[in-house]
Design an enzyme around this catalytic site. Structure first.
Site, mmCIF file in Angstrom:
data_model
loop_
_atom_site.group_PDB
_atom_site.id
_atom_site.type_symbol
_atom_site.label_atom_id
_atom_site.label_comp_id
_atom_site.label_asym_id
_atom_site.label_seq_id
_atom_site.Cartn_x
_atom_site.Cartn_y
_atom_site.Cartn_z
ATOM 1 N N CYS A 116 1.973 0.573 -8.980
ATOM 2 C CA CYS A 116 3.091 1.031 -8.161
ATOM 3 C C CYS A 116 4.289 1.312 -9.065
ATOM 4 O O CYS A 116 5.133 2.134 -8.754
ATOM 5 C CB CYS A 116 3.436 0.001 -7.102
ATOM 6 S SG CYS A 116 3.616 -1.650 -7.766
ATOM 7 N N GLU A 135 5.752 -3.407 0.628
ATOM 8 C CA GLU A 135 5.738 -3.061 -0.803
ATOM 9 C C GLU A 135 4.954 -1.763 -0.921
ATOM 10 O O GLU A 135 3.726 -1.775 -0.982
ATOM 11 C CB GLU A 135 5.043 -4.169 -1.618
ATOM 12 C CG GLU A 135 5.770 -5.494 -1.625
ATOM 13 C CD GLU A 135 7.045 -5.497 -2.452
ATOM 14 O OE1 GLU A 135 7.355 -4.482 -3.110
ATOM 15 O OE2 GLU A 135 7.747 -6.519 -2.415
ATOM 16 N N GLY A 146 0.837 -1.194 0.000
ATOM 17 C CA GLY A 146 0.000 0.000 0.000
ATOM 18 C C GLY A 146 0.867 1.236 0.000
ATOM 19 O O GLY A 146 2.026 1.204 -0.431
ATOM 20 N N SER A 147 0.315 2.329 0.495
ATOM 21 C CA SER A 147 1.037 3.599 0.458
ATOM 22 C C SER A 147 2.163 3.622 1.493
ATOM 23 O O SER A 147 2.105 2.928 2.514
ATOM 24 C CB SER A 147 0.057 4.738 0.747
ATOM 25 O OG SER A 147 -0.557 4.509 1.997
ATOM 26 N N SER A 148 3.160 4.458 1.220
ATOM 27 C CA SER A 148 4.287 4.579 2.161
ATOM 28 C C SER A 148 3.795 5.080 3.519
ATOM 29 O O SER A 148 4.302 4.677 4.566
ATOM 30 C CB SER A 148 5.333 5.548 1.605
ATOM 31 O OG SER A 148 5.881 5.028 0.421
ATOM 32 N N LYS A 149 2.792 5.963 3.492
ATOM 33 C CA LYS A 149 2.300 6.562 4.744
ATOM 34 C C LYS A 149 1.712 5.481 5.671
ATOM 35 O O LYS A 149 2.082 5.386 6.839
ATOM 36 C CB LYS A 149 1.220 7.589 4.382
ATOM 37 C CG LYS A 149 0.794 8.465 5.508
ATOM 38 C CD LYS A 149 -0.111 9.580 4.998
ATOM 39 C CE LYS A 149 -1.092 9.969 6.077
ATOM 40 N NZ LYS A 149 -2.442 10.136 5.611
ATOM 41 N N VAL A 150 0.833 4.636 5.117
ATOM 42 C CA VAL A 150 0.224 3.588 5.949
ATOM 43 C C VAL A 150 1.271 2.512 6.269
ATOM 44 O O VAL A 150 1.340 2.005 7.390
ATOM 45 C CB VAL A 150 -1.028 2.983 5.261
ATOM 46 C CG1 VAL A 150 -1.616 1.867 6.105
ATOM 47 C CG2 VAL A 150 -2.080 4.055 4.996
ATOM 48 N N GLY A 151 2.112 2.194 5.286
ATOM 49 C CA GLY A 151 3.139 1.171 5.491
ATOM 50 C C GLY A 151 4.075 1.518 6.648
ATOM 51 O O GLY A 151 4.466 0.661 7.434
HETATM 52 P P1 NAD Z 1 -3.437 2.236 1.202
HETATM 53 O O1 NAD Z 1 -2.156 2.418 1.932
HETATM 54 O O2 NAD Z 1 -4.483 3.256 1.342
HETATM 55 O O3 NAD Z 1 -4.131 0.840 1.635
HETATM 56 C C1 NAD Z 1 -3.475 -0.392 1.524
HETATM 57 C C2 NAD Z 1 -4.101 -1.393 2.474
HETATM 58 O O4 NAD Z 1 -3.865 -0.978 3.818
HETATM 59 C C3 NAD Z 1 -5.618 -1.522 2.344
HETATM 60 O O5 NAD Z 1 -5.972 -2.879 2.478
HETATM 61 C C4 NAD Z 1 -6.123 -0.715 3.525
HETATM 62 O O6 NAD Z 1 -7.402 -1.094 3.976
HETATM 63 C C5 NAD Z 1 -5.073 -1.035 4.562
HETATM 64 N N1 NAD Z 1 -4.968 -0.063 5.672
HETATM 65 C C6 NAD Z 1 -5.369 1.235 5.685
HETATM 66 N N2 NAD Z 1 -5.064 1.798 6.892
HETATM 67 C C7 NAD Z 1 -4.463 0.828 7.632
HETATM 68 C C8 NAD Z 1 -3.895 0.788 8.929
HETATM 69 N N3 NAD Z 1 -3.910 1.857 9.730
HETATM 70 N N4 NAD Z 1 -3.337 -0.367 9.357
HETATM 71 C C9 NAD Z 1 -3.288 -1.454 8.549
HETATM 72 N N5 NAD Z 1 -3.818 -1.488 7.311
HETATM 73 C C10 NAD Z 1 -4.390 -0.353 6.855
HETATM 74 O O7 NAD Z 1 -3.040 2.011 -0.339
HETATM 75 P P2 NAD Z 1 -3.992 1.902 -1.608
HETATM 76 O O8 NAD Z 1 -4.518 3.240 -1.938
HETATM 77 O O9 NAD Z 1 -4.936 0.747 -1.454
HETATM 78 O O10 NAD Z 1 -2.939 1.438 -2.729
HETATM 79 C C11 NAD Z 1 -2.154 2.308 -3.475
HETATM 80 C C12 NAD Z 1 -0.734 2.366 -2.947
HETATM 81 O O11 NAD Z 1 -0.169 1.060 -2.898
HETATM 82 C C13 NAD Z 1 0.183 3.166 -3.851
HETATM 83 O O12 NAD Z 1 1.028 3.958 -3.057
HETATM 84 C C14 NAD Z 1 0.982 2.093 -4.587
HETATM 85 O O13 NAD Z 1 2.236 2.538 -5.072
HETATM 86 C C15 NAD Z 1 1.122 1.065 -3.517
HETATM 87 N N6 NAD Z 1 1.402 -0.259 -4.080
HETATM 88 C C16 NAD Z 1 2.672 -0.738 -3.980
HETATM 89 C C17 NAD Z 1 2.995 -1.955 -4.551
HETATM 90 C C18 NAD Z 1 4.404 -2.461 -4.496
HETATM 91 O O14 NAD Z 1 4.610 -3.620 -4.817
HETATM 92 N N7 NAD Z 1 5.374 -1.674 -4.107
HETATM 93 C C19 NAD Z 1 2.015 -2.724 -5.200
HETATM 94 C C20 NAD Z 1 0.722 -2.206 -5.263
HETATM 95 C C21 NAD Z 1 0.434 -0.977 -4.692
#
Ligand code: NAD
Length: 508
Positions: free
Chosen positions: A300, A266, A244-249
């Protein structure tokens, strides 16, 4: 018949209805949390309703999963591989249906939807072979009558949290490997793609049931941040793989680290393509089109920055502007569409705000730059001329926006490539060996995926996928990524009757 109803007929064929329990816990389908609607990004109409997980569902699922883990980790690895082989076959038989569902719910065009499910099938095949190659090693011991060896054991339970843009493939990268390595999987898909989560889980569940394994080996929960946080905090989950996003990650990493858990991240990308003065311009232009416009810029690995040598700057730009005019925008399920909608209304708003910020920081819109008035979340594919040092260039705007910039020397181009916080993918177009080897070496690109004469996106599963810096440092899918899903035991065995100590220590 409305679009939603017509699609509903198709959903029935993969076991989905108008209202779907969104949790597969302890081998049962349920969902006692909130009821949500999932919508088609092409028209914002409801496709179906889903019952999300409550914290009670989560707890019930984790208890059963912990029990199931004792059975699964003792099952021989090749037998686990056989289960994954059957999952691959089940996916094969529903490839078109699942691809269509990915396209309908996520909004990517149908060939990309089908391609994404094919990627999971490829991962199954890879994992089946791997199930007979989880090899350890034997290391020479410095002590007489001693043997040192490394064993790879399962971790137990692997939590997988996935993003909306690859609602099935990212599960495949993780689950196929985690399962053959002897781990149970707890999956939370994105809250806006629950039907894909349910449809994928149904196929896995059928295979487990048919082979008399507990369904809890694969526990699946639809839900949002609350369930994601529960996974991050849960000490029963040895490894959390987060996409997911760097911020949540970043938040997830902190939570998992606090309990000494392992984390595989990721995260966001901000990928560049460099075109050198000797490059095959046509090859570069076609690659940039796929990399910047594919999946409506919601990969991504999407190319967000195009770094052009000053001598070919205008030529490449003219060709790109020409091909951008021909991009067919429309329903992602329709043949010939190249650019589907953004995933949600919020994504469309973020695009609009992003364009304002770009303009305020000196960006010049060369084409596109507007949302398209329609029921869906369509926006124009956009090219912006901008300075590489503008703040907005350092961020990932998740849409089809391409920043173009000029350079004079290779060193300068590499500096621009490496000047962003993210480090996922990058590519250079050239035929000169001295440039290629500098690019892939220590003074070259600092990203995890380093390409030459191909786009930044569209990676094969055989390599380890992932990126550096704010992309999180994780590696998934092929190569030796499997080692992260296992616990390494370094064993020293004394088969003699003396007790010689290492480093020659004499202890009394
Ligand atoms: P997101 O960070 O908003 O959400 C990702 C997941 O995290 C979702 O399942 C969401 O419900 C969950 N989540 C949200 N808040 C949480 C928390 N506090 N604790 C735990 N889990 C939580 O990202 P998104 O908008 O779904 O996806 C887009 C992002 O993902 C982009 O930044 C993209 O670059 C990245 N991405 C990276 C890769 C990679 O392999 N590097 C692959 C796909 C997507």
């Amino acid at each position: 018949m409305s679009f939603a109803k017509k699609e509903y007929e198709f959903l029935k064929e993969i076991g989905l209805g108008p209202k779907n329990p969104g949790c597969y816990v302890n081998g049962q389908w349920k969902g006692t949390g909130p009821v949500i609607s999932t919508v088609n990004p092409a028209n914002n109409q409801t496709i179906a309703e889903v019952l999300e997980a409550s914290t009670q569902d989560y707890e019930e699922g984790m208890k059963a999963c912990s029990e199931a883990s004792k059975i699964w980790m003792q099952t021989p690895a090749p037998k686990r591989g056989e289960i994954v082989r059957q999952i691959g076959d089940a996916l094969r038989s529903k490839l078109e249906h699942l691809g269509r569902l990915v396209s309908l719910e996520m909004g990517k065009i149908l060939p990309e939807g089908i391609g994404e499910v094919q990627e999971v099938i490829d991962m199954c095949d890879f994992a089946v072979g791997l199930s007979r190659q989880l090899n350890g090693s034997i290391i020479p011991s410095e002590r007489p009558n001693h043997m040192m060896l490394e064993m790879w054991n399962p971790l137990g339970i692997v939590g997988v949290i996935t993003a909306f843009n690859f609602p099935s493939a990212v599960l495949g990268w993780n689950a196929c490997i985690a399962l053959v390595c002897g781990n149970c999987v707890v999956w939370k898909g994105a809250p806006t793609t629950p039907l894909v989560t349910i449809a994928m889980t149904k196929l896995v569940a059928e295979v487990l049931e048919k082979n008399n394994f507990p369904g809890a080996i694969f526990t699946s929960l639809c839900g949002g941040a609350e369930i994601g946080q529960a996974i991050a905090k849960d000490t029963r989950i040895s490894l959390v793989s987060f996409t997911g996003s760097s911020k949540v990650g970043q938040m997830v990493r902190q939570t998992v680290s606090e309990r000494y858990g392992k984390c595989l991240l990721e995260l966001s990308g901000n990928n560049a393509i460099i075109v050198m003065d000797d490059a095959d311009i046509q090859l570069a232009t076609r690659s940039v089109l796929f990399a910047a416009v594919g999946t409506a810029g919601q990969r991504c690995t999407t190319c967000r920055r195009l770094i052009l040598h000053e001598s070919i700057y205008q030529k490449v730009l003219d060709q790109l502007l020409e091909v951008y005019k021909q991009v067919k925008i429309g329903d992602p399920l329709e043949k010939g569409t190249l650019l589907g909608p953004l995933h949600t209304r919020d994504s469309r708003e973020r695009f609009e705000k992003g364009i304002e910020i770009i303009k305020s920081q000196g960006g010049k819109i060369l084409t596109g730059g507007s949302v398209i008035e329609s029921e869906g979340n369509f926006v124009q594919p956009t090219i912006v001329e901008i300075s590489p040092t503008a703040d907005v260039v350092k961020e990932e705007l998740f849409g089809p926006v391409l920043y173009v910039m000029k350079f004079q020397t290779l060193t300068e181009a590499i500096e621009i490539n490496n000047s962003v916080p993210q480090g996922l993918s990058s590519s250079i177009f050239t035929s000169k060996p001295e440039i290629i080897f500098k690019w892939i070496g220590p003074q070259g690109s600092d990203t995890g995926i380093v390409n030459v004469n191909i786009p930044t996106n569209g990676a094969e599963i055989g390599g380890a996928f992932g990126g550096e810096k704010a992309t999180g440092g994780g590696r998934e899918a092929g190569s030796d990524s499997w080692k992260q899903y296992m616990r390494r035991a370094t064993c020293t065995i004394n088969y003699g009757s003396e007790l010689p100590l290492a480093q020659g220590i004499n202890f009394g």
